[in-house]
Design an enzyme around this catalytic site. Structure first.
Site: not given
Ligand code: FAD
Length: 456
Positions: A33, A47, A176, A179, A199, A233, A264, A434
């Site tokens: 997606k 959020k 864990g 965050v 933790e 754990v 992750r 203020h």
């Molecule tokens: C529960 C949770 C809460 C979070 N909250 C925050 C927050 O509040 N603030 C914050 O800054 N960060 C937060 N993060 C971290 C943040 O989501 C990630 O750091 C961020 O999404 C990384 O972005 P990215 O573009 O590197 O990868 P992703 O967002 O992981 O996107 C990677 C995309 O690549 C696609 N993909 C993978 N392999 C392939 C392939 N071979 N071919 C085609 N598509 C592929 C995947 O489907 C995915 O859509 C949170 C993470 C989680 C799990």
């Protein structure tokens, strides 16, 4: 110039828009997606959950603000889940609109490198195509770590599963206390779930300021969240109707559900890196300060590289990588990366903490101001927490930690200060409005010279 991007998270889709804005012919390949983890399973849905649970707190405060007959709030979980889905869908449409506006081509399929310039794509029906680009940007993100000793069972969940759970669990063990663990813990506690957080380190949010973590721990304890810090754990077993968790200390806990939030790992498997010899360290793609991999002209950004796993870092790296594709010399030094936790109270920090400074052998001075000293905080009835600012021997602001309401918004000023290497005197003479919470930043900065006017 033809640019191909694998992955459409906050790294990939921002790279696509930026590259198109600079005039490239851009194709984004996404297997799932648009919006990636951040939009679909991370930042945004969590959020949205917390916005719902915070509403309970607001309603509980209503009588203190002069409202009578405010009935006790009872969460309707289905509506909370539906609202979260609507928020995600709305923002997803927004990203699609922006990609279309910039004429970015989107391909649904799994991308992998055949060479540094050729991407193979397998679509959902197994059909394969190949496209050649001038530059490829890898933005495949990350996935949850699931330690090998933990059995696979539907009662034991990663964050994405818990975001889609249909009923509020009666009890939840969270492995864990970072965050993700803290945000989910507080949300489900507000839903009425009995929550225990385990933790390994001595404090929740192990990478944050110890005093800030203590404020959050105190709040959690008052909400009856069980906190088990410095606990490891050792075994997890699935029983008929619950999960049983054994700790090194000998303690045993049981709960209806368990969340594994121990970190992750980057998605670097099956994307052809080995085909072309891209250098990895600990499964993360090695990049230089321009986000270039060990292969010239091939870039990697976001969670897949060895920098903080945060959406805004991925976004910044997207800009850096794209600018370098266009020959614009662009780098990032990571000394001012904001870190935010959206619990209540929020915890936000940038640059060094005192422990970081000690580890690096740096001498820092600390200025601190309690949120309770701010008129705006008293007005809003949200007076817990503090603002802490660190400066170095040259009087430059090198770090800050804030705990309290709106900490994540307040942090922006201090992020600018650390990033622009501003001096105490530069921040101290800026007039702050203020009554606002931002006056606390001014007071904490003045406290570095023991000149805070409202300190008591
Ligand atoms: C529960 C949770 C809460 C979070 N909250 C925050 C927050 O509040 N603030 C914050 O800054 N960060 C937060 N993060 C971290 C943040 O989501 C990630 O750091 C961020 O999404 C990384 O972005 P990215 O573009 O590197 O990868 P992703 O967002 O992981 O996107 C990677 C995309 O690549 C696609 N993909 C993978 N392999 C392939 C392939 N071979 N071919 C085609 N598509 C592929 C995947 O489907 C995915 O859509 C949170 C993470 C989680 C799990």
């Amino acid at each position: 110039m033809k640019i191909g991007i694998i992955g459409s998270g906050p790294g990939g889709y921002v790279a696509a828009i930026k590259a198109a804005m600079l005039g490239a012919d851009v194709t984004i390949i996404e297997k799932h997606k648009v919006g990636g983890t951040c939009l679909n399973y991370g930042c945004i849905p969590t959020k949205s959950f917390l916005a719902s649970s915070n509403m309970i707190n607001e309603m509980e405060k209503a009588s203190a603000f002069g409202f009578t007959s405010v009935t006790k709030s009872v969460p309707d979980f289905e509506s909370i889940i539906n609202r979260k889905r609507e928020v995600v869908a709305q923002l997803g449409m927004g990203i699609n609109y922006l990609l279309n506006k910039q004429r970015v081509k989107q391909i649904l399929g799994e991308g992998y490198l055949i060479s540094d310039k050729v991407v193979g794509i397998t679509d959902e029906n197994g059909n394969k195509t190949e496209i050649e680009f001038d530059h490829v940007i890898i933005a495949t993100g990350s996935q949850p770590i699931f330690p090998a000793f933990i059995p696979r069972d539907e009662k034991i969940m990663a964050s994405e599963d818990l975001l889609e759970i249909e009923q509020i669990p009666k009890s939840l063990i969270i492995m864990g206390g970072g965050v993700i663990g803290c945000e989910f813990g507080q949300f489900f506690n507000a839903m009425g779930t009995k929550v225990s957080i385990i933790e390994m380190e001595p404090q929740l949010l192990p990478f944050e300021d110890a005093d800030a973590a203590a404020v959050l721990e105190d709040k959690f304890q008052r909400s009856k969240i069980e906190i088990l810090t410095s606990q490891k754990v050792t075994e997890v077993s699935v029983l008929d109707d619950c999960v049983q968790v054994s700790l090194e200390s000998g303690k045993t806990l049981t709960a209806e559900r368990m969340l594994i939030s121990v970190g992750r790992m980057p998605c670097t498997k099956n994307i052809g890196l080995e085909n072309i010899g891209v250098k990895l360290t600990n499964n993360k793609i090695c990049v230089d300060e321009r986000m270039q991999t060990s292969i010239e002209g091939l870039y990697a950004i976001g969670d897949v590289v060895d920098t903080p796993m945060l959406a805004h870092v991925a976004t910044r790296e997207a800009i850096v990588a794209v600018e370098n594709c266009f020959g614009i010399d662009s780098t990032e030094d990571y000394s001012a990366v904001p870190r935010c936790v959206y619990t209540n109270p929020e915890v936000a920090s940038v640059g060094l903490t005192e422990i970081d400074a000690t580890k690096l052998g740096k001498t820092v001075s600390m200025g601190k101001f309690p949120i309770s000293g701010l008129g705006k905080a008293i007005v809003a009835g949200d007076a817990e927490g503090f603002i802490k600012v660190l400066s170095d021997e040259e009087e430059k602001i090198v770090g800050a930690s804030i705990v309290g309401a709106h900490a994540t918004e307040l942090l922006a000023e201090l992020t600018l200060a650390v990033s622009a290497r501003l001096k105490i005197s530069q921040l101290a003479k800026a007039i702050h409005p203020h009554p606002t919470l931002s006056e606390g930043i001014l007071e904490a900065v003045h406290d570095l010279h023991k000149q805070s006017i409202h300190s008591f």
